[in-house]
Design an enzyme around this catalytic site. Structure first.
Site, PDB file in Angstrom:
ATOM      1  CG  ASP A  35      -2.043   0.983   1.144  1.00 30.24           C
ATOM      2  OD1 ASP A  35      -2.310   1.487   0.033  1.00 30.24           O
ATOM      3  OD2 ASP A  35      -2.657   1.270   2.182  1.00 30.24           O
ATOM      4  CG  HIS A  52       0.096   1.908  -9.378  1.00 26.29           C
ATOM      5  ND1 HIS A  52      -0.148   1.562  -8.067  1.00 26.29           N
ATOM      6  CD2 HIS A  52      -1.001   2.593  -9.791  1.00 26.29           C
ATOM      7  CE1 HIS A  52      -1.352   1.996  -7.711  1.00 26.29           C
ATOM      8  NE2 HIS A  52      -1.873   2.639  -8.732  1.00 26.29           N
ATOM      9  CG  LEU A 146       8.889 -17.792  -2.565  1.00 25.16           C
ATOM     10  CD1 LEU A 146       8.490 -17.842  -1.096  1.00 25.16           C
ATOM     11  CD2 LEU A 146       9.515 -16.427  -2.896  1.00 25.16           C
TER      12      LEU A 146
HETATM   13  C1  FPP Z   1      -1.846   0.100  -3.379  1.00 25.00           C
HETATM   14  O1  FPP Z   1      -1.415   1.456  -3.409  1.00 25.00           O
HETATM   15  C2  FPP Z   1      -1.294  -0.645  -4.495  1.00 25.00           C
HETATM   16  C3  FPP Z   1      -2.021  -1.230  -5.492  1.00 25.00           C
HETATM   17  C4  FPP Z   1      -3.499  -1.135  -5.554  1.00 25.00           C
HETATM   18  C5  FPP Z   1      -1.404  -1.938  -6.606  1.00 25.00           C
HETATM   19  C6  FPP Z   1      -0.163  -2.715  -6.326  1.00 25.00           C
HETATM   20  C7  FPP Z   1       0.630  -2.823  -7.576  1.00 25.00           C
HETATM   21  C8  FPP Z   1       1.970  -2.838  -7.659  1.00 25.00           C
HETATM   22  C9  FPP Z   1       2.838  -2.872  -6.487  1.00 25.00           C
HETATM   23  C10 FPP Z   1       2.643  -2.802  -8.994  1.00 25.00           C
HETATM   24  C11 FPP Z   1       2.730  -4.035  -9.791  1.00 25.00           C
HETATM   25  C12 FPP Z   1       2.469  -5.326  -9.115  1.00 25.00           C
HETATM   26  C13 FPP Z   1       3.011  -6.504  -9.489  1.00 25.00           C
HETATM   27  C14 FPP Z   1       2.598  -7.743  -8.784  1.00 25.00           C
HETATM   28  C15 FPP Z   1       3.985  -6.605 -10.541  1.00 25.00           C
HETATM   29  P1  FPP Z   1      -2.515   2.605  -3.567  1.00 25.00           P
HETATM   30  O2  FPP Z   1      -2.623   2.950  -4.998  1.00 25.00           O
HETATM   31  O3  FPP Z   1      -3.798   2.171  -2.935  1.00 25.00           O
HETATM   32  O4  FPP Z   1      -1.828   3.745  -2.745  1.00 25.00           O
HETATM   33  P2  FPP Z   1      -2.546   4.913  -1.912  1.00 25.00           P
HETATM   34  O5  FPP Z   1      -3.291   4.265  -0.789  1.00 25.00           O
HETATM   35  O6  FPP Z   1      -1.392   5.740  -1.431  1.00 25.00           O
HETATM   36  O7  FPP Z   1      -3.433   5.630  -2.858  1.00 25.00           O
END
Ligand code: FPP
Length: 275
Positions: A35, A52, A146
């Site tokens: 997050d 992201h 893993l």
């Molecule tokens: C949460 O941050 C994150 C996500 C909803 C997406 C996670 C994706 C990645 C880490 C990138 C690619 C993943 C893989 C598996 C290759 P948020 O957008 O909710 O952050 P915020 O709460 O600060 O808005």
């Protein structure tokens, strides 16, 4: 663990942290709510999708570190059933990043004997994403190290609903619907994580104190670790710190502390779940 120490140079600042980890008491399963990508980007006056994009490197590092440590299962929350509420462009970027990750990382996954699996309502994903995920699962299926679960279009409640519907369908198909009784094993063995140990350690980045519909059944006895670090800044050191903290916890699974047993019956095993 040995593989991690071999990868660290003698003067690497993470070395003493790694050495303080007891390899005999590693969490078998680590789950992570990644997050803070959006806030990381906002704090740099960048668009959310930049967060992201920057979130891929910590995925790569975390997967490799878990493999080198000898952890059995890593589950990463990449996209929830609720994430469809985000703007289309952001969702499309997430799919694009996932494809890039799968393509770029395949060699690394093979080299470290990592088995990749996707969990969630995968039939709801764009067809080309489903294809790429299945291709990566097939390519890594016989790897013995893993196991990495990517939770995509995942929801903990949706998973329970799906498991119960599987049970109902099985009973109906066998003509035994009227006799159906459900116990914990019946549910656990029909979850997306069937056959895997439950998470011992659940990490959430960015300081939020929420479960957000993640692995609701499986985290019944997980140790929770919340770090203020935004996911794009999460590095090997953060993971090692979480594991060191986990190893300081006394897990009681509904039983008593060692000291409270006061020399009375002690089975020697802490991991005795009690209802
Ligand atoms: C949460 O941050 C994150 C996500 C909803 C997406 C996670 C994706 C990645 C880490 C990138 C690619 C993943 C893989 C598996 C290759 P948020 O957008 O909710 O952050 P915020 O709460 O600060 O808005």
């Amino acid at each position: 663990m040995k593989a991690l120490l071999e990868a660290l140079k003698p003067n690497d600042p993470d070395r003493s942290l790694a050495l303080s980890i007891d390899p005999q008491r590693l969490p078998a399963h680590v789950a992570i709510i990644m997050d803070g990508n959006g806030r990381w980007a906002n704090s740099r006056n960048m668009p959310r999708v930049a967060g992201h994009k920057a979130g891929i490197e910590p995925v790569r590092i975390t997967v490799e570190t878990c493999a080198r440590l000898g952890i059995q299962v890593l589950t990463l929350y990449a996209f929830s059933v609720e994430n469809w509420k985000r703007p289309r462009a952001e969702v499309d970027t997430l799919w694009r990043l996932l494809r890039i990750y799968l393509r770029k990382e395949l060699n690394n996954l093979m080299e470290h004997e990592i088995q990749l699996s996707a969990i969630g309502r995968l039939e709801g994903l764009p067809i080309e994403i489903q294809r790429e995920l299945h291709a990566a699962e097939d390519a890594t299926a016989s790897n013995t190290g893993l196991r990495v679960n990517l939770a995509i279009n995942y929801g903990g409640r949706a998973e329970l609903v799906d498991a119960l519907n599987v049970l109902l369908d099985e009973a109906r198909d066998a003509g035994r619907l009227s006799e159906l009784r459900i116990d914990e094993e019946a549910i656990a063995s029909r979850l997306y994580t069937a056959g895997l140990p439950d998470p011992d350690l659940l990490i959430r980045t960015s300081g939020e104190m929420r479960i957000s519909n993640f692995l609701l059944w499986q985290i019944a006895y997980a140790e929770l670790y919340v770090t203020e670090t935004y996911w794009p800044d999460f590095r090997r050191r953060d993971l090692l710190e979480a594991i060191v903290d986990y190893q300081k916890r006394e897990r009681r699974f509904g039983g008593l502390k060692r000291s409270e047993l006061n020399g009375k019956r002690w089975s020697g095993a802490v991991a005795v779940p009690t209802q």
